[in-house]
Design a protein around this motif. Sequence first.
Motif, PDB file in Angstrom:
ATOM      1  N   GLY A   1       8.052  59.293  25.688  1.00 57.35           N
ATOM      2  CA  GLY A   1       8.398  57.885  25.583  1.00 57.35           C
ATOM      3  C   GLY A   1       8.654  57.226  26.931  1.00 57.35           C
ATOM      4  N   PHE A   2       8.437  55.919  26.988  1.00 54.72           N
ATOM      5  CA  PHE A   2       8.745  55.148  28.186  1.00 54.72           C
ATOM      6  C   PHE A   2       8.875  53.685  27.785  1.00 54.72           C
ATOM      7  CE2 PHE A   2       7.596  53.019  32.271  1.00 54.72           C
ATOM      8  CZ  PHE A   2       8.655  53.519  33.017  1.00 54.72           C
ATOM      9  N   LEU A   3       9.897  53.011  28.317  1.00 50.75           N
ATOM     10  CA  LEU A   3      10.170  51.628  27.931  1.00 50.75           C
ATOM     11  C   LEU A   3       9.393  50.656  28.808  1.00 50.75           C
ATOM     12  CD1 LEU A   3      14.067  51.729  27.520  1.00 50.75           C
ATOM     13  CD2 LEU A   3      12.305  52.226  25.806  1.00 50.75           C
ATOM     14  N   PRO A   4       8.782  49.653  28.201  1.00 50.07           N
ATOM     15  CA  PRO A   4       8.147  48.601  28.991  1.00 50.07           C
ATOM     16  C   PRO A   4       9.175  47.575  29.451  1.00 50.07           C
ATOM     17  CG  PRO A   4       7.864  48.116  26.679  1.00 50.07           C
ATOM     18  CD  PRO A   4       8.606  49.434  26.747  1.00 50.07           C
ATOM     19  N   SER A   5       8.746  46.666  30.273  1.00 47.86           N
ATOM     20  CA  SER A   5       9.530  45.476  30.602  1.00 47.86           C
ATOM     21  C   SER A   5       8.869  44.276  29.926  1.00 47.86           C
ATOM     22  CB  SER A   5       9.558  45.246  32.117  1.00 47.86           C
ATOM     23  OG  SER A   5       8.253  44.948  32.594  1.00 47.86           O
ATOM     24  N   ALA A   6       9.589  43.158  29.853  1.00 41.53           N
ATOM     25  CA  ALA A   6       8.985  41.941  29.305  1.00 41.53           C
ATOM     26  C   ALA A   6       7.778  41.530  30.150  1.00 41.53           C
ATOM     27  CB  ALA A   6      10.018  40.821  29.264  1.00 41.53           C
ATOM     28  N   GLN A   7       7.904  41.670  31.466  1.00 44.93           N
ATOM     29  CA  GLN A   7       6.795  41.312  32.355  1.00 44.93           C
ATOM     30  C   GLN A   7       5.595  42.218  32.124  1.00 44.93           C
ATOM     31  OE1 GLN A   7       7.877  40.826  36.508  1.00 44.93           O
ATOM     32  NE2 GLN A   7       5.794  41.243  37.202  1.00 44.93           N
ATOM     33  N   ALA A   8       5.843  43.499  31.876  1.00 43.56           N
ATOM     34  CA  ALA A   8       4.738  44.430  31.638  1.00 43.56           C
ATOM     35  C   ALA A   8       3.951  44.040  30.394  1.00 43.56           C
ATOM     36  CB  ALA A   8       5.264  45.851  31.510  1.00 43.56           C
ATOM     37  N   ILE A   9       4.655  43.640  29.332  1.00 40.37           N
ATOM     38  CA  ILE A   9       3.959  43.217  28.111  1.00 40.37           C
ATOM     39  C   ILE A   9       3.109  41.983  28.396  1.00 40.37           C
ATOM     40  CG2 ILE A   9       4.300  42.235  25.806  1.00 40.37           C
ATOM     41  CD1 ILE A   9       6.663  44.122  25.459  1.00 40.37           C
ATOM     42  N   ASP A  10       3.668  41.031  29.136  1.00 45.17           N
ATOM     43  CA  ASP A  10       2.897  39.840  29.498  1.00 45.17           C
ATOM     44  C   ASP A  10       1.647  40.221  30.296  1.00 45.17           C
ATOM     45  OD1 ASP A  10       4.682  38.117  28.279  1.00 45.17           O
ATOM     46  OD2 ASP A  10       5.827  37.746  30.104  1.00 45.17           O
ATOM     47  N   GLU A  11       1.826  41.090  31.285  1.00 45.49           N
ATOM     48  CA  GLU A  11       0.704  41.449  32.161  1.00 45.49           C
ATOM     49  C   GLU A  11      -0.367  42.243  31.426  1.00 45.49           C
ATOM     50  OE1 GLU A  11       2.516  43.471  35.414  1.00 45.49           O
ATOM     51  OE2 GLU A  11       3.272  41.624  36.354  1.00 45.49           O
ATOM     52  N   VAL A  12       0.050  43.222  30.623  1.00 49.07           N
ATOM     53  CA  VAL A  12      -0.924  44.052  29.917  1.00 49.07           C
ATOM     54  C   VAL A  12      -1.725  43.222  28.919  1.00 49.07           C
ATOM     55  CG1 VAL A  12      -1.203  45.963  28.293  1.00 49.07           C
ATOM     56  CG2 VAL A  12       0.322  46.210  30.244  1.00 49.07           C
ATOM     57  N   THR A  13      -1.059  42.360  28.183  1.00 48.81           N
ATOM     58  CA  THR A  13      -1.778  41.554  27.195  1.00 48.81           C
ATOM     59  C   THR A  13      -2.713  40.559  27.875  1.00 48.81           C
ATOM     60  OG1 THR A  13       0.186  40.108  27.012  1.00 48.81           O
ATOM     61  CG2 THR A  13      -0.096  41.817  25.343  1.00 48.81           C
ATOM     62  N   ARG A  14      -2.322  40.029  29.013  1.00 50.84           N
ATOM     63  CA  ARG A  14      -3.194  39.091  29.727  1.00 50.84           C
ATOM     64  C   ARG A  14      -4.422  39.797  30.299  1.00 50.84           C
ATOM     65  NH1 ARG A  14      -1.892  33.993  30.663  1.00 50.84           N
ATOM     66  NH2 ARG A  14       0.196  33.289  30.089  1.00 50.84           N
ATOM     67  N   GLU A  15      -4.221  41.008  30.793  1.00 49.75           N
ATOM     68  CA  GLU A  15      -5.310  41.712  31.462  1.00 49.75           C
ATOM     69  C   GLU A  15      -6.259  42.423  30.502  1.00 49.75           C
ATOM     70  OE1 GLU A  15      -3.547  44.345  34.284  1.00 49.75           O
ATOM     71  OE2 GLU A  15      -2.470  42.727  35.324  1.00 49.75           O
ATOM     72  N   HIS A  16      -5.758  42.790  29.307  1.00 51.69           N
ATOM     73  CA  HIS A  16      -6.561  43.652  28.435  1.00 51.69           C
ATOM     74  C   HIS A  16      -6.822  43.082  27.044  1.00 51.69           C
ATOM     75  CE1 HIS A  16      -6.320  47.005  31.299  1.00 51.69           C
ATOM     76  NE2 HIS A  16      -5.081  46.629  31.505  1.00 51.69           N
ATOM     77  N   THR A  17      -6.287  41.898  26.736  1.00 47.83           N
ATOM     78  CA  THR A  17      -6.472  41.343  25.395  1.00 47.83           C
ATOM     79  C   THR A  17      -6.668  39.831  25.470  1.00 47.83           C
ATOM     80  OG1 THR A  17      -4.178  40.722  24.828  1.00 47.83           O
ATOM     81  CG2 THR A  17      -4.761  43.051  24.626  1.00 47.83           C
ATOM     82  N   SER A  18      -6.961  39.257  24.319  1.00 48.06           N
ATOM     83  CA  SER A  18      -7.006  37.793  24.209  1.00 48.06           C
ATOM     84  C   SER A  18      -5.687  37.250  23.673  1.00 48.06           C
ATOM     85  CB  SER A  18      -8.157  37.383  23.275  1.00 48.06           C
ATOM     86  OG  SER A  18      -7.921  37.874  21.957  1.00 48.06           O
TER      87      SER A  18
END
Length: 411
Positions: free
Chosen positions: A322-339
């Motif tokens: 397990g590993f916890l994300p940050s709020a910024q990480a969720i924003d960045e990952v979704t912007r870079e890899h999803t619509s």
Amino acid sequence: MTLTPTRPTPGAWPGLDAVPGGPRTAISAAVARRLFLSAIRRLPVTVHLHGEAHGLGGPEMTVLRPDEFFERLGRDGLIGFGEAYLTGAWDAEDLTPFLTVLAADVADLVPRSLQRLRALVQHRMPRAHRTTKDQTRELIAHHYDLSNDLFRLFLDESLSYSSAWFDGDPEGDLREAQLRKIDRLLDVAQVGEGTRVLEIGTGWGELAIRAAARGATVRSVTLSSEQQALARQRIEAAGLTDRVQVDLCDYRDVDGEYDAVLSVEMVEAVGAEYWPTYFATIDGLLAPGGRAGIQAILMPHDRMLATRGSFTWINKYIFPGGFLPSAQAIDEVTREHTSLRVTDRMAFGQDYAETLRRWDDTFLERADEVRRLGFDETFLRMWHFYLCYSRAGFASGYLDVEQVLLERTAG
């Protein structure tokens, strides 16, 4: 109640039987002693060591076997700190307040001038803990297949194993707060009559039951055979088997199209390496106009970057991989890899601190029943430390939990 410090049963807990030894341990123990006392002297705590009190005064802990304590701390850092609690080398009558002080200062417990050496001493995540498709089921089973009866002992009647939402009333009923949390997520995802819902991470079925009761059809996937069995029983008892199916399936193998994808505190088990895959999978499964509702435990972004790839006490004993994300990480990952984009979020970290307090109090009150299930004293200390350690993270503000809504937006 408190738990009596007890040495582990020989052979029952490999790695805890013997204290690390040798020249390297002697040197690292001496360094650990200096760093520990230096940190404690500036913190509002009281540490009893060799008959003396250290610290500025505040929540107390007692080092019962100093040599072992510093040997474990020196060799294994925070993992050793937790293990020294499991073996009874140190104790605290009220564990959470002491850990909360440490959590609030965690970024500076080691002098910043020495933190650049972190890579030389920090344990790295073992390859066996990578959350690949061929390993994830075993990693999930380590925790969630322990015993349904164990979880029944300290959870509320909804069997919700995630943060409740008390909505400003911390004295409120836990079950009602859990249902309020679920209903809010269903509301923002617009789950209602005829909605096709995918749930990633079944738990013990409460969200699926409440979604189906609204008229939705639900496919819920889990990698825990114990959770699948009990969730199916609960769904049948609710008379909703025609609306809900619970599959033993990796999220990466799900197919179909859904109006809503929901996932409560599952992203923490995905592993940072697979966050892009996780969110891209959700994106690919959502129908046009669909919504994804995620509840996630979050850590500060700078600490996430500093600890990414590390191996912690929580990984070793509670949540492997397990590993916890940050709020910024969720924003960045979704912007870079999803619509998908975050269009709504609600933080309620202090509600998690209260949820964990309720769980820990109930767990300790029912300790004899835990023993009758076959769990020993070291397990009791481990589970108590886990609940208090987690609660301290939220109480200090170091950790947070959010419900996040993801949608496809124009442009």
